[in-house]
Design a protein around this motif. Structure first.
Motif, PDB file in Angstrom:
ATOM      1  N   ARG B  71     -14.345 -13.618   2.689  1.00 24.22           N
ATOM      2  CA  ARG B  71     -13.100 -14.162   2.147  1.00 24.22           C
ATOM      3  C   ARG B  71     -11.895 -13.497   2.783  1.00 24.22           C
ATOM      4  O   ARG B  71     -10.896 -14.137   3.092  1.00 24.22           O
ATOM      5  N   THR B  72     -11.990 -12.183   2.968  1.00 21.47           N
ATOM      6  CA  THR B  72     -10.875 -11.464   3.575  1.00 21.47           C
ATOM      7  C   THR B  72     -10.661 -11.934   5.002  1.00 21.47           C
ATOM      8  O   THR B  72      -9.520 -12.134   5.440  1.00 21.47           O
ATOM      9  N   ALA B  74     -11.433 -14.871   6.214  1.00 17.85           N
ATOM     10  CA  ALA B  74     -10.860 -16.213   6.163  1.00 17.85           C
ATOM     11  C   ALA B  74      -9.373 -16.138   5.818  1.00 17.85           C
ATOM     12  O   ALA B  74      -8.553 -16.852   6.404  1.00 17.85           O
ATOM     13  N   GLY B  75      -9.017 -15.256   4.867  1.00 18.87           N
ATOM     14  CA  GLY B  75      -7.621 -15.102   4.480  1.00 18.87           C
ATOM     15  C   GLY B  75      -6.771 -14.587   5.630  1.00 18.87           C
ATOM     16  O   GLY B  75      -5.660 -15.067   5.855  1.00 18.87           O
ATOM     17  N   THR B 119       2.532  -7.707   2.714  1.00 16.10           N
ATOM     18  CA  THR B 119       2.085  -6.935   3.864  1.00 16.10           C
ATOM     19  C   THR B 119       0.631  -7.298   4.088  1.00 16.10           C
ATOM     20  O   THR B 119      -0.151  -7.321   3.145  1.00 16.10           O
ATOM     21  N   CYS B 120       0.286  -7.645   5.327  1.00 11.39           N
ATOM     22  CA  CYS B 120      -1.084  -8.066   5.577  1.00 11.39           C
ATOM     23  C   CYS B 120      -1.529  -7.573   6.940  1.00 11.39           C
ATOM     24  O   CYS B 120      -0.713  -7.172   7.773  1.00 11.39           O
ATOM     25  N   LEU B 122      -5.171  -5.571   8.890  1.00  8.60           N
ATOM     26  CA  LEU B 122      -5.893  -4.307   8.741  1.00  8.60           C
ATOM     27  C   LEU B 122      -5.561  -3.344   9.869  1.00  8.60           C
ATOM     28  O   LEU B 122      -5.165  -2.205   9.639  1.00  8.60           O
ATOM     29  N   HIS B 152       3.684   0.110   2.006  1.00  5.56           N
ATOM     30  CA  HIS B 152       2.361  -0.511   2.161  1.00  5.56           C
ATOM     31  C   HIS B 152       1.934  -0.469   3.625  1.00  5.56           C
ATOM     32  O   HIS B 152       0.770  -0.262   3.949  1.00  5.56           O
ATOM     33  N   ASP B 157      -2.048  -0.018   3.446  1.00 10.77           N
ATOM     34  CA  ASP B 157      -2.593  -0.415   2.151  1.00 10.77           C
ATOM     35  C   ASP B 157      -3.526  -1.628   2.196  1.00 10.77           C
ATOM     36  O   ASP B 157      -4.483  -1.676   1.429  1.00 10.77           O
ATOM     37  N   PRO B 158      -3.272  -2.636   3.084  1.00 14.95           N
ATOM     38  CA  PRO B 158      -4.257  -3.724   3.117  1.00 14.95           C
ATOM     39  C   PRO B 158      -5.671  -3.220   3.393  1.00 14.95           C
ATOM     40  O   PRO B 158      -6.627  -3.677   2.752  1.00 14.95           O
ATOM     41  N   LEU B 161      -6.954  -1.399   0.254  1.00 17.03           N
ATOM     42  CA  LEU B 161      -7.314  -2.348  -0.793  1.00 17.03           C
ATOM     43  C   LEU B 161      -8.642  -3.012  -0.472  1.00 17.03           C
ATOM     44  O   LEU B 161      -9.475  -3.214  -1.356  1.00 17.03           O
ATOM     45  N   LEU B 162      -8.837  -3.334   0.814  1.00 13.87           N
ATOM     46  CA  LEU B 162     -10.096  -3.967   1.199  1.00 13.87           C
ATOM     47  C   LEU B 162     -11.261  -3.009   0.923  1.00 13.87           C
ATOM     48  O   LEU B 162     -12.284  -3.413   0.363  1.00 13.87           O
ATOM     49  N   ARG B 165     -11.979  -2.984  -2.705  1.00 16.35           N
ATOM     50  CA  ARG B 165     -12.600  -4.225  -3.186  1.00 16.35           C
ATOM     51  C   ARG B 165     -14.034  -4.345  -2.713  1.00 16.35           C
ATOM     52  O   ARG B 165     -14.882  -4.872  -3.430  1.00 16.35           O
ATOM     53  N   GLU B 189       0.929   0.128  -5.519  1.00 21.00           N
ATOM     54  CA  GLU B 189       2.200  -0.522  -5.887  1.00 21.00           C
ATOM     55  C   GLU B 189       3.188   0.505  -6.421  1.00 21.00           C
ATOM     56  O   GLU B 189       4.374   0.479  -6.094  1.00 21.00           O
TER      57      GLU B 189
END
Lengths: 124, 285
Positions: B71-72, B74-75, B119-120, B122, B152, B157-158, B161-162, B165, B189
């Motif tokens: 999913r990540t 694909a996103g 912010t996106c 990796l 971030h 942070d991306p 966070l990954l 998760r 955050e």
């Protein structure tokens, strides 16, 4: 470049046509008017039910907002152009995937709203 | 003292969790080998249950983690496509705020009336803003939002966070797993808000939050959003703005106990697996 816009927004050709009519008119329209506008510039006319199906699908995808008007429904586009539809779609679908958003849009409860407003008024 | 302890636990937590996952996967491989060498019906019910539990939890965990990874990916692809097809010139106000924060070249604008900033990415994170952001916010509020996103960006942070998760997905059958991932996200955050406060006033950050969190008037969009503040994250951020101390949501005692119980059962099953493997190795079975 209609095909590129459609690809970016994930829209089919008929969906793109419906949206163009609604964007051009700039006001909420019922299915019948949209069908008439599409067929005015078209060699082989589309059936009313075809346009209805396309618009219902757009409403289900939350690209059109539907509201009751008299005995039927009228439709308005939620986004200003197909680019915005694409952006919205990606954020809605992948909002949790490896990205940090400034703040999630939420139904702001009145207590929190009041506390934030309180912070605006008194500078530290 | 408690603060120091908490920080130490925070740093030790990640390697420990990583080691636990590695050990679990290794034991699951052993478990499959035991099935193969002893036949699919192991000689006692206890062994059978333990070996099956270890193997099944590892399969579930790996499947859930792969799903999150897919999913990540694909996103990220979808976001990259957005940035390519719907790229806009940076609005002047965003450009000057970005330059002032040393973010030149790291901020991109996409076409959307709805104001947002994310912010996106990796490997080389970027800040993606909508061109509606510059219209919705004053220059000072823009500075606050970009300072928040810069935190971030510099802390990657991306990627963090990954990682959180993926770990939470690996342990998705444990009730505390999703709480842990939410906690990591909330802590990032809160840290980003503190970084923004060092650059901008509290009022600017509060008004940016107010403007961007409030729903647009359109009911069709409202229906697509979660109701309220499910993770309690906005609540915690507002509390930090008010008195410097966030009110982080606590893990419910029942979920903590259930997680501890689950871990104890898994550890016992893992020991049994390791014991069986040793017995096989020693030629006792």
């Amino acid at each position: 470049m209609p095909d590129q816009r459609a690809r970016g927004g994930g829209l089919g050709p008929l969906e793109a046509e419906v949206l163009r009519v609604l964007w051009d008119s700039g006001r909420p329209m019922p299915v019948r008017e949209v069908a008439e506008a599409i067929n005015a510039g078209r060699g082989s006319p589309l059936a009313y039910t075809t346009v209805l199906t396309v618009m219902s699908r757009l409403a289900r995808k939350k690209i059109l907002a539907r509201s009751r008007s008299g005995r039927g429904y009228i439709y308005t586009p939620v986004a200003a152009d197909s680019a915005e539809i694409a952006v919205r779609g990606v954020l809605a679908e992948f909002g949790d995937a490896a990205l940090a958003r400034f703040v999630e849009q939420v139904e702001l409860d009145p207590g929190l709203r009041a506390r934030l407003q309180g912070l605006l008024e008194k500078p530290r | 003292m408690t603060r120091w302890l908490r920080r130490a636990a925070g740093t030790a937590c990640w390697p420990a969790l990583g080691a636990a996952v590695a050990a679990h996967v290794a034991l699951a491989v052993l478990a499959v080998a035991e099935y193969a060498s002893l036949g699919w019906l192991l000689h006692t019910g206890y062994d059978l249950a333990a070996v099956t539990l270890v193997a099944a939890t590892a399969v579930v965990g790996l499947a859930a983690s792969s799903w999150v990874a897919a999913r990540t990916a694909a996103g990220s692809r979808a976001l990259r496509r957005l940035a390519v097809y719907h790229r806009r010139a940076l609005p002047p106000a965003v450009r000057s705020a970005a330059v002032a924060l040393g973010l030149a070249g790291r901020v991109e604008a996409v076409a959307a009336g709805e104001p947002f900033a994310v912010t996106c990415g990796l490997a080389r994170p970027r800040i993606l803003v909508s061109d509606g952001l510059a219209e919705a916010l004053s220059p000072a509020e823009l500075g606050a939002v970009l300072a928040h996103e810069r935190s971030h960006l510099t802390h990657r942070d991306p990627a963090r966070l990954l990682a959180a998760r993926l770990l939470a997905a690996y342990g998705c059958y444990l009730p505390a797993a999703s709480w842990m991932a939410d906690r990591v996200a909330l802590n990032r955050e809160l840290a980003a808000d503190r970084a923004a406060l060092a650059q901008a006033g509290r009022g600017e950050l509060a008004s940016a939050l107010l403007k961007l969190a409030a729903l647009p008037a359109c009911p069709a969009v409202a229906a697509a959003r979660p109701a309220g503040d499910p993770a309690g994250s906005l609540e915690a951020r507002v509390a930090q703005l008010e008195h410097g101390r966030p009110a982080r949501p606590r893990l419910a005692m029942s979920r903590a106990l259930a997680t501890a119980g689950g871990l104890a059962v898994l550890a016992a099953a893992g020991l049994c697996c390791a014991g069986l493997a040793a017995a096989i190795q020693g030629g006792m079975l």
